[in-house]
Design an enzyme around this catalytic site. Structure first.
Site, mmCIF file in Angstrom:
data_model
loop_
_atom_site.group_PDB
_atom_site.id
_atom_site.type_symbol
_atom_site.label_atom_id
_atom_site.label_comp_id
_atom_site.label_asym_id
_atom_site.label_seq_id
_atom_site.Cartn_x
_atom_site.Cartn_y
_atom_site.Cartn_z
ATOM 1 N N GLU A 294 101.467 66.450 134.479
ATOM 2 C CA GLU A 294 102.416 67.429 133.941
ATOM 3 C C GLU A 294 101.740 68.768 133.651
ATOM 4 O OE1 GLU A 294 104.315 65.339 130.630
ATOM 5 O OE2 GLU A 294 105.782 64.540 132.040
ATOM 6 N N ASP A 368 108.921 56.602 131.844
ATOM 7 C CA ASP A 368 108.583 57.344 130.625
ATOM 8 C C ASP A 368 109.411 56.880 129.428
ATOM 9 O OD1 ASP A 368 107.393 59.168 129.012
ATOM 10 O OD2 ASP A 368 108.524 60.898 129.724
ATOM 11 N N GLU A 396 112.167 59.572 121.590
ATOM 12 C CA GLU A 396 112.485 60.693 122.477
ATOM 13 C C GLU A 396 113.714 60.410 123.335
ATOM 14 O OE1 GLU A 396 109.211 61.602 125.086
ATOM 15 O OE2 GLU A 396 110.338 63.081 126.235
HETATM 16 C C1 GCV Z 1 103.157 64.768 125.437
HETATM 17 C C2 GCV Z 1 106.981 62.899 128.505
HETATM 18 C C3 GCV Z 1 107.351 63.740 127.326
HETATM 19 C C4 GCV Z 1 106.306 64.794 127.053
HETATM 20 C C5 GCV Z 1 104.963 64.083 126.841
HETATM 21 C C6 GCV Z 1 104.652 63.268 128.093
HETATM 22 C C7 GCV Z 1 103.365 62.484 127.950
HETATM 23 O O1 GCV Z 1 107.023 63.641 129.663
HETATM 24 O O2 GCV Z 1 108.601 64.334 127.539
HETATM 25 O O3 GCV Z 1 106.681 65.508 125.906
HETATM 26 O O4 GCV Z 1 103.940 65.002 126.583
HETATM 27 O O5 GCV Z 1 105.692 62.351 128.308
HETATM 28 O O6 GCV Z 1 103.445 61.318 127.622
HETATM 29 O O7 GCV Z 1 102.292 63.035 128.176
#
Ligand code: GCV
Length: 705
Positions: A294, A368, A396
């Protein structure tokens, strides 16, 4: 007048208004037991024998005294064995079965007196034993003839805080970060002591203080001093501090041109940084790393591998006894492959190449933290590597802090899944606790749901998710129902008229969320960015695998992601028997149906319903469950203090509305493809699809950077 004022003043002095319960005390409330059982408990806890004066023994003793004082009355101090009902804390057991952190609690006769002995090999085991002993009274179990032994099955039981240095919390729904970096190290918020107590009470022994999307600043001298102050506060409670390391720190704070792991100057930077950290924090736990994921920098930026990166860092902290926890949540910007396959594809080939002090930390599922995911195919696939579990405690994708969703059943479902990697019974739990391949460096991590809210977790019931995470990290084979019951008793009370319905509500709540959000194996259908509310129409943007339409693949022909050999073939990443079952419509559990299969709208479910009708009914069942929770909770007012009852009631109403919103918006969207009427008795969505699509929430919490 004067007399009245005097009387009023006196009244205030002698009867201060009781502090309304707001959830701050968590499951450590220590309220007086009922008068009918008080004497029996008090007789067993009349006095505490003197203890050694180490920091951990001091806090163990203080906790015991605090707990007993609240529950049954202040214990006296006593020389061991000088009277009946003494509690003896003993940290030199030489009992190999207990390991470094286990404890044994026994009722023994010492010098002719009935004595409760809480024994361990090390001080921290005594502390854990004290919490266990208090929990027995809190849950009204007998403490008369005790013979209990317990030792953790997982070595590192950790919270991962996604907390930023400016106190925002990524995916946090409980206020600001509890780590007040600005005022540290000069001022350490006393709340951190309560944080440590709560963690120790459930066996958590590590905390990563900063977000995996890390800033290099946390590795500079001023921030190391701040982290050291936190470490000093947590240390007596057996909790080590870890930091997320930003891969490009050598460039950002080290003045180097590169962060190439094979560049000797880069390795020297990390070695010096480790030395500096261990000087300030002698028991520093190590680094957690999100690399090449990411948009985060990583060794692949230099044509190197995850092994090159992890091992170089491992060599820096290794001499100090530190570990490197390297996340497998990696999916490429370039590769168009099914995102669910990418973690496995990246890491499986490296099995056996990581240093002994490296742990690969794998999310429970391959996408995720969705409301439901099948277990990640890496579990069982890397027998020659240390493989840790990463669960999300913060919700989340499960309604933030206003939806009552108890995550115990989600964790348990994953841990009980059979990878079949080494034959039947090769459960994820046995991979995680190291039993399957005899691994010693084991990890269970949870992305924390803790913040500055008075109730810590954003809602009263989200505290249960912190609690169950800790208990399952201690014993991944424990029952989430039994844990829910303990939590309910300790948090709300022991009246069976309360305990039974609350536990029942909790146990069904996760399945309900799956139903009203993503039934039958659907996944990743939430709103863009903030991940708030439904967004099955989300498409476009920087990458396809951040959209909902990529995952649902809805069209006139049907819905679902084909991950069988006719599709992305993600099923081939599992052990043959498991993959074959997932790929076979006769074998796959319908809860994972659309995760693995793309099916026509008139596909017949086991119930006899068509897929379309069954989907609609599941959405509605989820809403109906939340209705039921609202009704049940309303009847529990007599058994719950007013403030906490009202807060939960408010949140349940929010959840009711949002569950309906999820149902209606999802049905409105998918109906444009199914072109089928709703099954009999089902109400049409309240609003138009255009209305649902028009909703945007730029200020949804958890997005601060
Ligand atoms: C900390 C998902 C979440 C992100 C998070 C990522 C991860 O994409 O939306 O906020 O980033 O997971 O676990 O690194």
């Amino acid at each position: 007048m004067r007399l009245l004022a005097l009387i009023l003043g006196l009244a205030l002095v002698v009867a201060p208004a009781a502090r309304a319960e707001d959830g701050y005390d968590l499951w450590l409330r220590y309220k007086p037991v009922e008068a009918s059982v008080r004497a029996a408990y008090a007789a067993r806890a009349a006095a505490i024998a003197p203890t050694r004066d180490t920091p951990t023994m001091k806090v163990a003793r203080a906790e015991l005294e605090r707990g007993l004082t609240g529950l049954v009355g202040k214990p006296a101090s006593a020389a061991a064995g000088s009277r009946d009902g003494v509690i003896l804390l003993k940290a030199d057991s030489a009992d190999t079965a207990l390991g470094d952190e286990g404890y044994r609690i026994r009722t023994l006769t010492v010098n002719g007196r009935t004595t409760t002995v809480i024994a361990a090999n090390r001080d921290v085991g005594v502390l854990y034993g004290v919490f266990r002993y208090l929990s027995l009274i809190q849950t009204r179990q007998s403490v008369d003839k005790l013979d209990i032994a317990s030792a953790p099955k997982v070595k590192l039981r950790m919270l991962n805080h996604w907390d930023n240095l400016n106190r925002t919390v990524e995916r946090g729904y409980a206020g600001q970060s509890i780590f007040d970096w600005w005022r540290l190290p000069g001022h350490v918020d006393p709340r951190l002591v309560d944080y440590a107590r709560a963690n120790a009470s459930i066996g958590i022994n590590g905390a990563v203080l900063n977000n995996v999307n890390a800033k290099a600043d946390s590795l500079t001298a001023p921030y190391i001093a701040k982290a050291a102050a936190v470490a000093d506060t947590l240390r007596p409670y057996g909790i080590k501090v870890y930091l997320s390391a930003r891969w490009s720190a050598p460039i950002e704070i080290g003045g180097l041109k590169s962060a190439d792991p094979l560049d000797p100057a880069v390795a020297a930077f990390w070695k010096a940084k480790a030395d500096e950290l261990y000087k300030a924090i002698p028991d520093f736990g190590g680094f957690l790393v999100k690399a090449n994921s990411e948009g985060q920098p990583g060794p692949q930026d230099y044509g190197r591998t995850h092994v090159d990166g992890a091992n170089m860092l491992a060599d820096a902290v290794g001499p100090h006894g530190g570990v490197v926890i390297w996340r497998a949540f990696v999916y490429s910007h370039q590769q168009p492959d099914d995102r669910a396959k990418q973690g496995y594809s990246e890491f499986k080939p490296f099995d056996g190449q990581f240093r002994d002090n490296v742990v690969i930390q794998v999310k429970n599922g391959a996408i995720d933290f969705q409301p439901r995911e099948p277990f990640h195919p890496l579990f069982g696939a890397m027998p020659k590597s240390n493989l840790g579990m990463e669960f999300q405690i913060t919700k989340e994708y499960l309604g933030f802090s206003t939806h009552l969703v108890y995550l115990g059943p989600l964790y348990e479902e994953t841990l009980k899944s059979d990878t079949m990697a080494e034959g039947k019974g090769s459960t994820v739990a046995k991979v995680v606790d190291g039993q399957l391949d005899g691994r010693k460096l084991t990890v269970m991590a949870g992305v924390a749901n803790i913040g500055s809210d008075r109730n810590w977790s954003g809602s009263q019931f989200d505290q249960a998710n912190w609690y169950v995470f800790g208990r399952l990290a201690w014993d991944p084979e424990a029952s989430s129902r039994a844990i829910a019951e303990d939590w309910t008793r300790m948090t709300f009370g022991n009246d069976p008229r309360l305990v039974k319905p609350v536990v029942a509500m909790m146990m069904g709540s996760r399945e309900a969320a799956v139903d009203y959000m993503t039934p039958l194996g659907l996944h990743h259908q939430m709103g863009r960015d903030g991940h708030y509310g439904p967004g099955p129409w989300v498409s476009g943007g920087p990458r396809a695998d951040w959209t909902s339409v990529y995952y649902a693949k809805a069209g006139p022909d049907g819905v679902g992601f084909d991950r069988t050999p006719t599709g992305s073939n993600a099923t081939a990443q599992y052990a043959p028997a498991v993959g074959a079952c997932f790929a076979d419509l006769k074998c796959v559990d319908e809860k994972n149906l659309l995760w693995f299969h793309h099916l026509p709208w008139d596909y017949r479910l086991k119930s006899g319903d068509t897929l379309w009708d069954g989907m609609v009914r599941r959405y509605s069942a989820g809403v109906a469950y939340v209705d039921g929770m609202n009704r049940t909770w309303a009847t529990l007012a007599p058994y719950v203090d007013a403030r906490r009852h009202a807060e939960v009631a408010d949140y349940l109403k929010i959840q009711r509305d949002e569950a309906q919103w999820w149902r209606d918006a999802s049905i409105a969207w998918f109906q444009t493809f199914s072109k089928r009427p709703l099954p009999p008795g089902e109400k049409p969505p309240a609003k138009s699809l255009e209305y649902y699509e028009s909703l945007v929430f730029p200020f949804a919490p958890g997005q601060g950077g």
